[in-house]
Design an enzyme around this catalytic site. Structure first.
Site, PDB file in Angstrom:
ATOM      1  N   SER A   3       0.844  -1.186   0.000  1.00  0.00           N
ATOM      2  CA  SER A   3       0.000   0.000   0.000  1.00  0.00           C
ATOM      3  C   SER A   3       0.886   1.245   0.000  1.00  0.00           C
ATOM      4  O   SER A   3       1.674   1.422  -0.916  1.00  0.00           O
ATOM      5  CB  SER A   3      -0.946  -0.051   1.196  1.00  0.00           C
ATOM      6  OG  SER A   3      -2.044   0.793   1.007  1.00  0.00           O
ATOM      7  N   ASP A  60      -8.775  -4.914  -5.838  1.00  0.00           N
ATOM      8  CA  ASP A  60      -8.303  -3.778  -5.052  1.00  0.00           C
ATOM      9  C   ASP A  60      -8.779  -2.501  -5.714  1.00  0.00           C
ATOM     10  O   ASP A  60      -8.204  -2.052  -6.699  1.00  0.00           O
ATOM     11  CB  ASP A  60      -6.776  -3.801  -4.963  1.00  0.00           C
ATOM     12  CG  ASP A  60      -6.233  -2.701  -4.062  1.00  0.00           C
ATOM     13  OD1 ASP A  60      -7.036  -1.878  -3.575  1.00  0.00           O
ATOM     14  OD2 ASP A  60      -5.012  -2.662  -3.848  1.00  0.00           O
ATOM     15  N   HIS A  68      -7.484  -5.527  -1.387  1.00  0.00           N
ATOM     16  CA  HIS A  68      -6.245  -4.876  -0.947  1.00  0.00           C
ATOM     17  C   HIS A  68      -5.416  -5.794  -0.057  1.00  0.00           C
ATOM     18  O   HIS A  68      -4.247  -5.551   0.170  1.00  0.00           O
ATOM     19  CB  HIS A  68      -6.611  -3.596  -0.193  1.00  0.00           C
ATOM     20  CG  HIS A  68      -5.505  -2.590  -0.114  1.00  0.00           C
ATOM     21  ND1 HIS A  68      -4.851  -2.095  -1.218  1.00  0.00           N
ATOM     22  CD2 HIS A  68      -4.931  -1.972   0.949  1.00  0.00           C
ATOM     23  CE1 HIS A  68      -3.933  -1.222  -0.843  1.00  0.00           C
ATOM     24  NE2 HIS A  68      -3.958  -1.132   0.460  1.00  0.00           N
TER      25      HIS A  68
END
Length: 825
Positions: free
Chosen positions: A648, A729, A761
């Site tokens: 991320s 995601d 994600h």
């Protein structure tokens, strides 16, 4: 974007994600579920040993109980090969497993326990546990009963459908259970003697069960559902599918987290649970939000933490319907009394919080049913803003009072409280909050005026991070041995579940049950965990967690594994995770260093807020300083063989590092669901995130997005990199990963792409997670030299396989030649 961490309980309601999750107030919704309600329409830090607790823990371990399962799967890949295990077999829940080496298989197949729920006299507790078998390729789950006095447990319900148990007496309890192929759900009841029955059958998925006694033999019960525009309970199994797959939207938030938007909404249904001659029954179930235009729990991570039920009625949080949910974080707290629910058509009343317009979170009724405690943020576009403790004393006025309020609005306590628990007499609040890589319990008076006389004090608990706190002996007399005690669920870097009894008045605790015998069953020990502190890019200190191999030898040198956390308002801490678990990397032969640079939570709001508008500035320089500190001060770390990994925002930083001088100091990089270009960030769903962190919209402040864009430095990309991305995601679309991979391939930089079509994600499915670990460990081990060190067996096995294939091909070719000869062509 998520820019975060993860959910680690996978439906078990267990806390334990390493990182704060973006868009998931209060600061953290843990995962593997962590408060998530997977059925809802949204869709839903490794923590170090306490570093600077004001008090010293005095632990008395009464009983340690460990539940585990699984014959481990032998794999051909040496980097994730199954470890020899010794066990004693009785039944599924009583197999004791001892790993001689902690591997991904050991971690992913270890039992995952939910938080335990004690009964009101403090003698018994309920919890669920699940285990995944790589041999059978399926998960097995149970609901169990824990005897608190000796830590022993027994099976109450077998099968993976039982969830969310709660007590309706000292020996009776209720739970939710899904009902197979038609997507129905049941509210069930049972007792410790083995009696069971059905309370109510629902036509669709139900979650978020909460039960509160309002009169002897009568309980108000609340649960969460998804409803259609017509107000009917939504069932995805029986939903009629149209002939076209087209979707038409005329507003923002067309998709969120991992699903596309629909007309359905989340709702809370409330009813009355009563005893009858057959056990229990639920009567008068009503949709508490019908006709209000409100939706709760708040997607994508909202669950039981978004509402509470009691004699005073229902309190819940919901997005302000007057603001666009993609652009603003604002969620208000609403109240509706039981009397108004009975009337129907009465709109819930909003709680007034003057000067505070951000997320409202974690509402909880006082035990006398006359007051409400909750938390609220100030900013309506900053998802990780500081939470403030609030209390409503008068249900008629519904005006909230803030604890530790200051004239400048900053608040007198520099922490972010997350969950709140009232003491039995309602005079004290117990709150959890992050502090220097641990999640701690604090206590304070329940009156803001009294609390303002001094800051909250720490309650001593086990090392690690608290994930759940309950009153122990809520109904007992003040003279009872369990009066005033807390039942605490926690995790650490070496233990995935620990139950303990905490005495706040004496600052002592007793461990009731550890899922891993405090790490011993995983082959892990507290001695492997440490930390370092170094100067950041400015006049501030930065902490990094350090994890060494269990067979660490200070005379040897180990390659560096450099982990970069997501968020960016998140932190590595002393808690368990099945996704970014430092022990998995350490047991491969690395010294793992996990820095908490600018942007990290748990170190004060100044450090956290310092990342705003400065993504590649101070955080990057903090990491440069971390690397140099390791190089100069940790003789047992080989920085010439270093690798760096991040997800991320951590994936953003990996790509940013690629174009900077630090990138040339690593042998290999791993980017999971990262950012290729900050100029693409309006492809995300929660637009308030880039608006806050990049200080404006992309059309009003284009230079703010371009300043720290990794894509501006592509000519410098040269370090081998593994790119991982998931197609579901919607925080960071898969094109971010594809673009980075395409650049690396076009530049002839050694690179690899791993894609998961069915993950969001986070990679949560066990089989996918095993592949994730195999690819990640294989990649970094290749470039760090660990593969070469351990490669003799691998090469020999590969050679044997190659010879086998060549021999089979030779035989087939010879057979083909004979056939051709016979045909005389």
């Amino acid at each position: 974007m998520g820019w975060y961490g993860y959910d680690d309980s996978e439906g078990q309601g267990q806390a334990g994600g390493l990182l704060t999750m973006r868009g998931s107030p209060p600061g953290k919704r843990y995962l593997d579920g962590e408060g998530a309600a997977p059925h809802l329409n949204s869709t839903s830090s490794c923590r170090r040993s306490r570093l600077s607790s004001p008090v010293t823990a005095t632990a008395t371990i009464n009983t340690v109980f460990f539940v585990c399962f699984l014959f481990l799967l032998s794999l051909s890949s040496a980097v994730v090969s199954a470890t020899p295990v010794s066990f004693s077999k009785s039944d599924f829940s009583n197999m004791t497993i001892m790993a001689t080496r902690f591997t991904p298989e050991v971690m992913l197949s270890a039992p995952r326990r939910s938080a335990a729920v004690p009964n009101s006299n403090g003698t018994l507790a309920l919890y669920t546990v699940s285990t995944y078998s790589f041999e059978e390729h399926k998960r097995k789950s149970e609901m169990r009963l824990l005897t608190i006095a000796n830590g022993q447990s027994t099976v109450l319900v077998e099968g993976g459908a039982a969830t969310e148990p709660d007590w309706v007496g000292e020996e009776e309890f209720v739970w939710l259970e899904s009902k197979g192929e038609k997507g129905e759900s049941e509210l069930r009841w049972g007792d410790v003697k083995g009696n069971k029955g059905t309370v109510k059958v629902f036509e669709g998925p139900v979650g978020g069960l909460k039960v509160r006694e309002v009169k002897p033999g009568n309980w108000v019960v609340g649960f969460t559902v998804v409803v259609t525009p017509e107000g009917k309970m939504y069932n995805p199994v029986t939903e009629e599918k149209g002939l076209s797959s087209g979707r038409v939207y005329e507003g923002l938030f067309v998709r969120h987290w991992d699903s596309w938007g629909s007309e359905n909404r989340n709702s809370i249904w409330v009813g009355v649970l009563r005893r009858d001659e057959k056990g229990f029954k639920v009567e008068g179930v009503v949709d508490a939000l019908r006709g209000s235009g409100l939706s709760s729990p708040v997607p994508p991570f909202g669950g039981t933490g978004d509402f509470d039920v009691g004699p005073g009625g229902l309190v819940f949080v919901a997005k302000d319907p007057g603001l666009d949910p993609a652009v603003y974080t604002k969620t208000d707290l609403y109240h509706v009394s039981l009397e108004d629910l009975a009337k129907g058509g009465v709109r819930p009343r909003v709680v007034e919080t003057k000067g505070l317009e951000g997320y409202s979170q974690a509402p909880v009724w006082s035990n006398d049913g006359k007051k409400i405690a909750f938390t609220r943020m100030r900013s309506k576009q900053y998802e990780s803003d500081k939470t403030r403790i609030m209390v409503v004393k008068d249900l008629n006025e519904l005006k909230a009072e803030e604890f530790y309020a200051t004239e400048d609005g900053e608040g007198g306590w520099d922490a972010r409280p997350e969950t709140i628990l009232w003491s039995a007499d309602d005079k004290t609040l117990y709150v959890t909050a992050e502090h220097r890589a641990s999640n701690l319990i604090y206590q304070l008076p329940s009156s803001p005026s009294e609390a303002g006389k001094k800051l909250p004090s720490v309650v001593t608990t086990t090392d690690g991070s608290v994930s759940d706190v309950r009153l122990l002996g809520a109904s007992v007399s003040p003279n009872s041995p369990v009066a005033g005690r807390l039942f605490v669920t926690s995790t650490s870097l070496i233990d995935n579940s620990c139950y303990s009894i905490v005495n706040p008045s004496k600052n002592t605790f007793n461990i009731v049950s550890s899922n891993s015998k405090l790490g011993k069953s995983f082959g892990l020990a507290p001695s492997s965990i440490g930390d370092i502190t170094f100067k950041g890019a400015g006049n501030y200190d930065v902490q990094a967690l350090v994890m060494k191999p269990s067979n660490f030898d200070p005379k040897k040198k180990y390659p560096l594994c450099f982990l970069i956390h997501g968020g960016p308002q998140g932190a590595w801490g002393n808690s368990w995770s099945t996704r970014w678990n430092p022990a998995v990397f350490a047991e491969q032969g690395y010294v793992v260093v996990s820095p908490n640079p600018t942007g990290s939570t748990g170190y004060g709001m100044a450090l956290q807020n310092g990342i705003k508008g400065d993504w590649g500035g101070k955080p990057y320089n903090d990491l440069v300083n971390a690397f140099e500190y390791i190089q100069d001060n940790m003789d047992y770390v080989d920085t010439d063989r270093a690798v760096a990994l991040g997800a991320s925002y951590g994936g953003y930083m990996v790509n940013w590092i690629q174009g900077q001088p630090l990138g040339r100091k690593f042998k290999a990089l791993v980017c999971h669901d990262g950012v290729f270009s900050t100029s693409n960030q309006w492809s995300t769903e929660e637009l308030f995130f880039p608006i806050h962190d990049f200080e404006g919209t992309i059309y009003d402040n284009k230079q703010g997005y371009e300043k720290w864009d990794p894509a501006n430095h592509l000519k410098e990309w040269a370090t081998p990199e593994l790119i991982i991305h998931s197609e579901l995601d919607y925080r960071l679309p898969v094109t971010e990963g594809l673009a980075a991979f395409n650049v690396l391939q076009a530049k002839k930089v050694p690179s690899k792409l791993l894609v998961f079509p069915d993950e969001n994600h986070w990679v949560l499915k066990p089989e996918n997670s095993l592949v994730w670990h195999r690819e990640v460990l294989g990649w970094i081990n290749k470039y760090s030299g660990i593969e070469a060190e351990n490669g003799t067996h691998v090469q020999a096995k590969a050679g044997a396989v190659k010879r086998e294939v060549e021999e089979r091909e030779r035989q087939e070719r010879e057979s083909f030649a004979n056939l051709v000869s016979q045909l005389a062509l």
